[in-house]
Design an enzyme around this catalytic site. Sequence first.
Site, PDB file in Angstrom:
ATOM      1  N   SER A 146       0.823  -1.224   0.000  1.00 11.58           N
ATOM      2  CA  SER A 146       0.000   0.000   0.000  1.00 11.58           C
ATOM      3  C   SER A 146       0.851   1.265   0.000  1.00 11.58           C
ATOM      4  O   SER A 146       0.364   2.343  -0.346  1.00 11.58           O
ATOM      5  CB  SER A 146      -0.868   0.072   1.248  1.00 11.58           C
ATOM      6  OG  SER A 146      -1.747  -0.962   1.307  1.00 11.58           O
ATOM      7  N   GLY A 203       2.493   0.960   5.756  1.00 13.73           N
ATOM      8  CA  GLY A 203       2.962   1.378   4.430  1.00 13.73           C
ATOM      9  C   GLY A 203       2.838   2.881   4.189  1.00 13.73           C
ATOM     10  O   GLY A 203       3.730   3.503   3.620  1.00 13.73           O
ATOM     11  N   LYS A 241     -13.148   3.753  -0.851  1.00 14.59           N
ATOM     12  CA  LYS A 241     -13.371   2.432  -1.468  1.00 14.59           C
ATOM     13  C   LYS A 241     -14.762   2.478  -2.108  1.00 14.59           C
ATOM     14  O   LYS A 241     -15.762   2.665  -1.386  1.00 14.59           O
ATOM     15  CB  LYS A 241     -13.306   1.304  -0.434  1.00 14.59           C
ATOM     16  CG  LYS A 241     -12.240   1.489   0.649  1.00 14.59           C
ATOM     17  CD  LYS A 241     -10.877   1.031   0.222  1.00 14.59           C
ATOM     18  CE  LYS A 241      -9.835   1.412   1.279  1.00 14.59           C
ATOM     19  NZ  LYS A 241      -8.453   1.263   0.878  1.00 14.59           N
TER      20      LYS A 241
HETATM   21  C1  LIG Z   1      -5.889  -1.319   4.030  1.00 10.18           C
HETATM   22  S1  LIG Z   1      -5.350  -1.470   5.663  1.00 10.18           S
HETATM   23  C2  LIG Z   1      -4.238  -0.132   5.827  1.00 10.18           C
HETATM   24  C3  LIG Z   1      -2.896  -0.366   5.217  1.00 10.18           C
HETATM   25  C4  LIG Z   1      -1.933   0.727   5.548  1.00 10.18           C
HETATM   26  N1  LIG Z   1      -2.338   1.999   4.974  1.00 10.18           N
HETATM   27  C5  LIG Z   1      -0.567   0.392   5.046  1.00 10.18           C
HETATM   28  O1  LIG Z   1      -0.111   1.073   4.113  1.00 10.18           O
HETATM   29  O2  LIG Z   1       0.068  -0.520   5.561  1.00 10.18           O
HETATM   30  C6  LIG Z   1      -6.713  -0.921   6.581  1.00 10.18           C
HETATM   31  C7  LIG Z   1      -6.447  -0.790   8.050  1.00 10.18           C
HETATM   32  O3  LIG Z   1      -7.522  -0.057   8.608  1.00 10.18           O
HETATM   33  C8  LIG Z   1      -7.687  -0.515   9.920  1.00 10.18           C
HETATM   34  N2  LIG Z   1      -9.011  -0.080  10.385  1.00 10.18           N
HETATM   35  C9  LIG Z   1     -10.225  -0.396   9.870  1.00 10.18           C
HETATM   36  N3  LIG Z   1     -11.189   0.221  10.593  1.00 10.18           N
HETATM   37  C10 LIG Z   1     -10.559   0.952  11.534  1.00 10.18           C
HETATM   38  C11 LIG Z   1     -10.989   1.823  12.555  1.00 10.18           C
HETATM   39  N4  LIG Z   1     -12.307   2.069  12.761  1.00 10.18           N
HETATM   40  N5  LIG Z   1     -10.077   2.427  13.329  1.00 10.18           N
HETATM   41  C12 LIG Z   1      -8.758   2.199  13.154  1.00 10.18           C
HETATM   42  N6  LIG Z   1      -8.284   1.382  12.183  1.00 10.18           N
HETATM   43  C13 LIG Z   1      -9.175   0.773  11.394  1.00 10.18           C
HETATM   44  C14 LIG Z   1      -7.508  -2.008   9.811  1.00 10.18           C
HETATM   45  O4  LIG Z   1      -7.140  -2.541  11.081  1.00 10.18           O
HETATM   46  C15 LIG Z   1      -6.387  -2.119   8.786  1.00 10.18           C
HETATM   47  O5  LIG Z   1      -5.134  -2.259   9.418  1.00 10.18           O
END
Ligand SMILES: C[S@@+](CC[C@H](N)C(=O)[O-])C[C@H]1O[C@@H](n2cnc3c(N)ncnc32)[C@H](O)[C@@H]1O
Length: 340
Positions: free
Chosen positions: A174, A210, A291
Site C-alpha cells: 500500500s 505502508g 473504497k
Molecule cells: C488497508 S489497511 C491499511 C494499510 C496501511 N495503509 C498500510 O499502508 O500498511 C486498513 C487498516 O484499517 C484498519 N481499520 C479499519 N477500521 C478501523 C478503525 N475504525 N479504526 C482504526 N483502524 C481501522 C484495519 O485494522 C487495517 O489495518
Amino acid sequence: MPLRLLYCRAGFEGECAQEVTALGAGACDFTRDSGFVVAHAATNATTPLWRDLIFARQCLPVFAHAQAMPRNDRLTPIMAALAQRGETYAQVWTEAPDSDAGKALAPLCKSLGNALVGAMKKARLLDVAASRRLHAFFPQGDEVYLCAADPESCAPWPQGIPRLKFPREAPSRSTLKLEEAFLTLLDDNERTRWLTAGMSAVDLGAAPGGWTYQLVRRSIRVAAIDNGPMDRALMDSGLVTHRREDGFRYRPQKIVDWLVCDMVEQPRRVAELIAHWLQKGWCRRAIFNLKLPMKRRFDEAQQCLARVRAVAGTVRAKQLYHDREEITVFAASTGVRQRP
Ligand SMILES: C[S@@+](CC[C@H](N)C(=O)[O-])C[C@H]1O[C@@H](n2cnc3c(N)ncnc32)[C@H](O)[C@@H]1O
C-alpha cells in the site's frame, strides 16, 4: 468532430465516460475492459486537463485515427498522417491500453516505436525544441490513434502510469499508493513545501505501516491509529506513536499538518470523517482513500467529494494506478481552525 482519447483502469470505462460527459467534454464510445475511452467533443470544447479528471489516467487530443492498417506496413499510413499534419515533436511514445489485450501489444509497441523514431528523424519530424509530444496509441495491432500532447497538461508517464519501485524496507505494498498520490495529486512546488522534515501527521488505519513509512521517510512525525500491529522497524525510527484506537473516535492533541486515512470503510463514512477534521481545522491537509461500491461508483464518488468540497479549500481526486476499486483524494483546509 474532434476526438479525445482517455486512458483508464480496465473495468472503469463507464465511470470515465460518465465523468467526461458530465463535464460537457463530449459523448463517449468505449468497450468494457478495454482500458480506454474515446470522447467526441464539440468543435469548440476544450480538452479536459488530465489532473482534473478522476477516472482518466491520461487525456489526449486526437488528430488522426487509422484502422485496418496492413500488418506488414503500419509505418506508411502513420507517416502519411504525420506528413499531412506537418508538425514536429519533441518525443514519441507508442502505447497500448493497460488491459489484457494491451499487454500482448507491448512487443509491437516497442518495435514500431523504434521504427517510427527512425522514420521521423529521416523526415525531420523530431526536434527536441518542439513543444508537443506524439502519442501513437494502439488499441489493437492494426489500429492507431495519433495524438499531439502538450506535456504541461498531460500525464507525464507512458500509459499514464508512474512506474514506482517498491521500497524493500516498506511494510506493505500500500505504500506505493501514498507515494503515487504525492506524485499525482501534488505538484513539485507543493511536495517541496508540504512534505518537509519536522511536520506532523495522523495516519488512520495505519497498520502495518505502508503509508506511515512514506511520511517517516520524509522525517514527518506520525500518530499511527490502528488496533493492528505496526512494523517494528518503523516504530524503531522514533518518529511514530502507535495508538490502538478507533480511527472514527480519535482526536488529535494538536493541529497536524497531514491527516492520511486508508481505513476500509463505507466511503460516505470516511468522507464525513475527513470533512469533520477539515471543518474543525484539526489538519491542514488530508489524503484519503474512498473504497467505491460495486454499483453507481461515479455517483458515489461525486457525493463523497461534494461533502468534502463543502468544507475544504481545495479537493483533487484520482483513481491511481495502485488503486483498485477505489479513488484517492487530496483535500486542503480553508485555513479556519478550532482547537482539537
Ligand atoms: C488497508 S489497511 C491499511 C494499510 C496501511 N495503509 C498500510 O499502508 O500498511 C486498513 C487498516 O484499517 C484498519 N481499520 C479499519 N477500521 C478501523 C478503525 N475504525 N479504526 C482504526 N483502524 C481501522 C484495519 O485494522 C487495517 O489495518
